[in-house]
Enzyme design. Structure first.
Site, PDB file in Angstrom:
ATOM      1  N   CYS A   1      12.196   2.030 -64.069  1.00  0.00           N
ATOM      2  CA  CYS A   1      11.333   0.851 -63.973  1.00  0.00           C
ATOM      3  C   CYS A   1      12.153  -0.358 -63.544  1.00  0.00           C
ATOM      4  O   CYS A   1      13.368  -0.338 -63.607  1.00  0.00           O
ATOM      5  CB  CYS A   1      10.741   0.513 -65.347  1.00  0.00           C
ATOM      6  SG  CYS A   1       9.521   1.690 -65.927  1.00  0.00           S
TER       7      CYS A   1
ATOM      8  N   THR B   1      11.898  10.331 -70.327  1.00  0.00           N
ATOM      9  CA  THR B   1      10.737  10.484 -69.445  1.00  0.00           C
ATOM     10  C   THR B   1      11.148  10.800 -68.001  1.00  0.00           C
ATOM     11  O   THR B   1      10.308  11.232 -67.205  1.00  0.00           O
ATOM     12  CB  THR B   1       9.900   9.186 -69.398  1.00  0.00           C
ATOM     13  OG1 THR B   1      10.740   8.123 -68.922  1.00  0.00           O
ATOM     14  CG2 THR B   1       9.359   8.832 -70.765  1.00  0.00           C
TER      15      THR B   1
ATOM     16  N   CYS C   1       8.371  -4.484 -66.533  1.00  0.00           N
ATOM     17  CA  CYS C   1       7.323  -3.451 -66.516  1.00  0.00           C
ATOM     18  C   CYS C   1       6.570  -3.466 -67.842  1.00  0.00           C
ATOM     19  O   CYS C   1       7.143  -3.710 -68.898  1.00  0.00           O
ATOM     20  CB  CYS C   1       7.940  -2.069 -66.295  1.00  0.00           C
ATOM     21  SG  CYS C   1       6.690  -0.760 -66.292  1.00  0.00           S
TER      22      CYS C   1
ATOM     23  N   ARG D   1       5.530   1.106 -72.231  1.00  0.00           N
ATOM     24  CA  ARG D   1       6.022   1.045 -73.603  1.00  0.00           C
ATOM     25  C   ARG D   1       7.549   0.954 -73.608  1.00  0.00           C
ATOM     26  O   ARG D   1       8.219   1.601 -72.811  1.00  0.00           O
ATOM     27  CB  ARG D   1       5.579   2.301 -74.357  1.00  0.00           C
ATOM     28  CG  ARG D   1       5.411   2.125 -75.835  1.00  0.00           C
ATOM     29  CD  ARG D   1       4.596   3.281 -76.398  1.00  0.00           C
ATOM     30  NE  ARG D   1       5.351   4.535 -76.288  1.00  0.00           N
ATOM     31  CZ  ARG D   1       5.993   5.089 -77.317  1.00  0.00           C
ATOM     32  NH1 ARG D   1       5.957   4.546 -78.502  1.00  0.00           N
ATOM     33  NH2 ARG D   1       6.655   6.212 -77.157  1.00  0.00           N
TER      34      ARG D   1
ATOM     35  N   ARG E   1      12.612   9.255 -61.230  1.00  0.00           N
ATOM     36  CA  ARG E   1      11.541   8.971 -60.280  1.00  0.00           C
ATOM     37  C   ARG E   1      10.883   7.627 -60.621  1.00  0.00           C
ATOM     38  O   ARG E   1      10.899   7.193 -61.779  1.00  0.00           O
ATOM     39  CB  ARG E   1      10.512  10.107 -60.265  1.00  0.00           C
ATOM     40  CG  ARG E   1       9.868  10.388 -61.573  1.00  0.00           C
ATOM     41  CD  ARG E   1       8.839  11.515 -61.464  1.00  0.00           C
ATOM     42  NE  ARG E   1       8.027  11.490 -62.680  1.00  0.00           N
ATOM     43  CZ  ARG E   1       8.426  11.982 -63.842  1.00  0.00           C
ATOM     44  NH1 ARG E   1       9.600  12.550 -63.963  1.00  0.00           N
ATOM     45  NH2 ARG E   1       7.651  11.879 -64.914  1.00  0.00           N
TER      46      ARG E   1
ATOM     47  N   CYS F   1       5.029  -0.033 -62.432  1.00  0.00           N
ATOM     48  CA  CYS F   1       5.727  -1.194 -61.830  1.00  0.00           C
ATOM     49  C   CYS F   1       6.239  -0.910 -60.424  1.00  0.00           C
ATOM     50  O   CYS F   1       6.788  -1.806 -59.777  1.00  0.00           O
ATOM     51  CB  CYS F   1       6.858  -1.666 -62.741  1.00  0.00           C
ATOM     52  SG  CYS F   1       8.140  -0.448 -62.990  1.00  0.00           S
TER      53      CYS F   1
HETATM   54 ZN   LIG Z   1       7.502   0.755 -64.957  1.00  0.00          ZN
END
Ligand SMILES: [Zn+2]
Length: 364
Positions: A47, A43, A51, A54, A76, A81
């Site tokens: 995080c 992705t 968080c 998923r 990024r 979160c």
């Molecule tokens: Zn997150």
């Protein structure tokens, strides 16, 4: 070692082992927030642990010590979160720091509503956050601070707060560098149970049975009494689960001998360096207990009054039960209001023996 003790700066510590990180991710452990960040290759997002997004596949996950590292690696921040913004823990610490400052600088104790208002939370929520960060209630903190202030003023050297302000205690980081002195020790570190520390220990015999003595570089951190070597060592491990426990060397034996001397003759003054670990509230109580002279006893209620928390007799009993330093913090001298012995962390018979020994040597 003292560096790691007084500098629990969030985000600066080295990356924990990958297995530990992954376990924290799976458990969505909010307590790990600030310890590390994780990114997901598929992705392109990173995080903080905890968080609610998923769970990614392990093979797609990478770990980073700081959010800057994650961004440098091309990821990024997650929108959920917000790992590039201060964590909840950091925001709470800042908020509590501001509240402590307000309490310290106010002539009269600010109301809970006033204190809570600064952080935009309810009174009840504020109370809970304050307690979880400092280990004591705002009222106990204010009482402790007032006592400190009075003691220091009497000693003519200005107040502790003034001294800290004089030392340039204005920035957030300075507060954290000083926090162990103010709060007893960093609550986070206290919870981590001596992580990264070396603790030397030895088990020996004394007139009360088996005795375990343990020490950090700073001083003796545990004196435990019991019947069996194994259970004493287990107790030490439970108290310092992440410390590196090592057997004592000859230099340590001398310290252990001093501690045993203290148990055998509690009325004799022994110069024993102590490293007392506990929450700010526990430390207040243990300091009060250390002022009870050998041969005397005090009730839980009297200790509660002396630390400015009348009605907290139950909490005093709890702090006695949590005392890691038998005899050096003489919780055996704390008895019920009617003079009966009540309990003792290391068996009430040992409490009786200690008190008899002290009474006898006082009379002699
Ligand atoms: Zn997150």
């Amino acid at each position: 070692m003292s560096d790691t003790r007084i500098n629990p700066t969030i985000g600066r510590s080295p990356l924990p082992a990958e297995d530990e990180c992954w376990t924290a991710v799976i458990k969505r452990d909010p307590g790990a927030a600030g310890e590390f960040f994780y990114s997901v290759l598929t992705t392109g997002v990173y995080c903080r642990p905890g968080c609610s997004a998923r769970l990614p596949l392990r093979e797609n996950v990478r770990f980073h010590a700081t959010s800057a590292d994650a961004e440098a690696a091309g990821f990024r921040p997650c929108r959920r979160c917000k790992p590039d913004e201060p964590s909840l823990t950091q925001r709470r610490s800042q908020f509590v720091e501001a509240a402590c400052r307000l309490i310290e600088t106010s002539e009269t104790m600010p109301s809970l509503t006033e204190l809570a208002c600064e952080g935009g939370v309810s009174r009840f929520h504020f109370h809970r956050i304050f307690k979880s960060v400092t280990g004591c209630t705002p009222k106990a903190y204010a009482a402790a601070h007032r006592a400190d202030r009075m003691r220091e003023t009497l000693r003519d050297s200005g107040t502790i707060t003034e001294a800290i302000y004089d030392a340039g205690f204005n920035s957030h980081s300075r507060f954290y560098a000083k926090a162990p002195e103010i709060l007893g020790m960093s609550p986070a570190r206290f919870r981590r149970g001596g992580e990264g520390e070396q603790i030397r220990f030895a088990v020996g015999d004394c007139s009360l049975g088996k005795i375990l003595i343990a020490a950090t570089e700073q001083g003796v951190c545990a004196i435990l009494l019991g019947d069996h070597q194994e259970s004493l060592v287990r107790d030490l491990k439970d108290r310092f689960p992440h410390a590196n426990l090592v057997g004592g060397d000859p230099e340590f034996e001398a310290l252990a001998a001093k501690a045993i001397g203290l148990v055998e003759a509690p009325t004799k003054a022994v110069d024993l360096p102590l490293d007392i670990r506990g929450t700010a509230f526990q430390q207040k109580i243990w300091n009060a207990i250390r002022k009870i002279p050998a041969g005397a006893t005090t009730s839980y209620g009297q200790i509660a009054n002396s630390v400015g928390s009348p009605g907290a007799a139950r909490a005093i009993a709890g702090a006695c039960a949590a005392n890691p330093l038998a005899v050096a913090v003489p919780c055996h001298r704390v008895v019920r209001g009617d003079g009966s012995l009540s309990g003792y962390r290391w068996d009430v018979e040992r409490k009786r023996a200690l008190l008899q020994r002290e009474a006898a040597s006082r009379g002699s």
